[in-house]
Design a protein around this motif. Sequence first.
Motif, PDB file in Angstrom:
ATOM      1  N   UNK A  79     -34.285 -47.897  59.686  1.00 33.77           N
ATOM      2  CA  UNK A  79     -32.938 -47.362  59.944  1.00 33.77           C
ATOM      3  C   UNK A  79     -32.985 -45.930  60.462  1.00 33.77           C
ATOM      4  N   UNK A  80     -31.975 -45.579  61.250  1.00 30.79           N
ATOM      5  CA  UNK A  80     -31.798 -44.179  61.670  1.00 30.79           C
ATOM      6  C   UNK A  80     -30.533 -43.651  61.005  1.00 30.79           C
ATOM      7  N   UNK A  81     -30.689 -42.636  60.178  1.00 31.94           N
ATOM      8  CA  UNK A  81     -29.543 -42.043  59.478  1.00 31.94           C
ATOM      9  C   UNK A  81     -29.115 -40.782  60.230  1.00 31.94           C
ATOM     10  N   UNK A  82     -27.870 -40.798  60.724  1.00 36.88           N
ATOM     11  CA  UNK A  82     -27.326 -39.624  61.418  1.00 36.88           C
ATOM     12  C   UNK A  82     -26.652 -38.709  60.411  1.00 36.88           C
ATOM     13  N   UNK A  83     -27.002 -37.441  60.456  1.00 39.60           N
ATOM     14  CA  UNK A  83     -26.345 -36.485  59.555  1.00 39.60           C
ATOM     15  C   UNK A  83     -26.062 -35.245  60.389  1.00 39.60           C
ATOM     16  N   UNK A  84     -24.831 -35.219  60.939  1.00 38.37           N
ATOM     17  CA  UNK A  84     -24.530 -34.224  61.972  1.00 38.37           C
ATOM     18  C   UNK A  84     -23.128 -33.623  61.859  1.00 38.37           C
ATOM     19  N   UNK A  85     -22.477 -33.818  60.727  1.00 39.06           N
ATOM     20  CA  UNK A  85     -21.146 -33.232  60.541  1.00 39.06           C
ATOM     21  C   UNK A  85     -20.127 -33.747  61.551  1.00 39.06           C
ATOM     22  N   UNK A  86     -20.425 -34.902  62.147  1.00 35.96           N
ATOM     23  CA  UNK A  86     -19.512 -35.479  63.134  1.00 35.96           C
ATOM     24  C   UNK A  86     -19.760 -34.982  64.556  1.00 35.96           C
ATOM     25  N   UNK A  87     -20.894 -34.320  64.756  1.00 36.42           N
ATOM     26  CA  UNK A  87     -21.168 -33.731  66.085  1.00 36.42           C
ATOM     27  C   UNK A  87     -21.231 -34.783  67.188  1.00 36.42           C
ATOM     28  N   UNK A  88     -21.662 -36.011  66.852  1.00 36.31           N
ATOM     29  CA  UNK A  88     -21.717 -37.050  67.893  1.00 36.31           C
ATOM     30  C   UNK A  88     -20.325 -37.488  68.324  1.00 36.31           C
ATOM     31  N   UNK A  89     -19.300 -37.106  67.565  1.00 35.27           N
ATOM     32  CA  UNK A  89     -17.941 -37.568  67.882  1.00 35.27           C
ATOM     33  C   UNK A  89     -17.223 -36.640  68.855  1.00 35.27           C
TER      34      UNK A  89
END
Length: 242
Positions: A231-241
């Motif tokens: 799995x790839x876990x994204x942890x970016x504070x919503x930056x991809x949005x």
Amino acid sequence: MTSLTGKKIIVVGGSSGIGFGVAATALEHGAEVVIVGRSEDKLKAAEERLGAGHMTAIAADMANEADVSRMFEQAGAFDHLVATAGTPPPNDPIGETDMDFARGFVDGKLIGSVMLAKHAVRKLNKGGSMIFTSGINKDRPPVPGGAVVAAVAGSFTYFARALALELAPTRVNIVSPGWVDTEMWDEIVGEAKTGYFEQMGGRIPAGRIARPADIAPAYLYLMQNEFMTGETVHIDGGQRLV
Ligand SMILES: NC(=O)c1ccc[n+]([C@@H]2O[C@H](COP(=O)([O-])OP(=O)(O)OC[C@H]3O[C@@H](n4cnc5c(N)ncnc54)[C@H](OP(=O)(O)O)[C@@H]3O)[C@@H](O)[C@H]2O)c1
């Protein structure tokens, strides 16, 4: 969730930034931590900052196979490998790519991770895991100049999926952070960091740029949850949005 008390965790990149945050948080959870980096000075400084705890430091370059092999011999049997190590990526427009620099980056980050996995399997205890680090540049590449880093960061998702099958029941996962306030930014943009962070912090849903301590729990979660693999876990504070 399994406990990390008494588990041995190797953090390649543990002398700085995200890796340092993982090492500090793992120590708080009772783990034994081995931090790895190239610079003896950085390792010594990190050991002093981490203070008393069950930890050791090993100098090794993950782009050098002899170093990687020696590092795992020195560290001995262990439970979890965390690789956060990385260097500033190429950022020139594609037509101006410095091929030696690009090759060095791919060699250090991607081939280095392959070497870590290759040699880790000899010493990894049953029930263990490997966690590698990609990043927001695969989803929101800097334009121009983001092609090489996006290709390398993106490849980790598929590296983990393949290894999770090949090494099962050993688990293999990826953490993909957004921007994190680390020493790497000082190296890349220097004093301009504050302005970049204010601007991006104001745009993203979390309202600020992450510190390493915000990101470390994602690594701990992947170590502790026996059902997470490939799995790839994204942890970016919503930056991809945004
Ligand atoms: N900071 C961010 O905003 C961010 C966002 C997304 C993804 N990432 C990724 O996360 C990773 C870590 O970034 P960071 O910000 O924590 O960087 P950092 O603060 O510069 O720390 C990098 C660490 O890796 C070690 N290292 C670098 N090359 C190595 C090598 N060849 N062999 C062994 N150790 C090596 C460094 O120590 P030595 O120099 O002594 O070797 C240091 O301990 C990078 O791959 C980066 O691309 C960062």
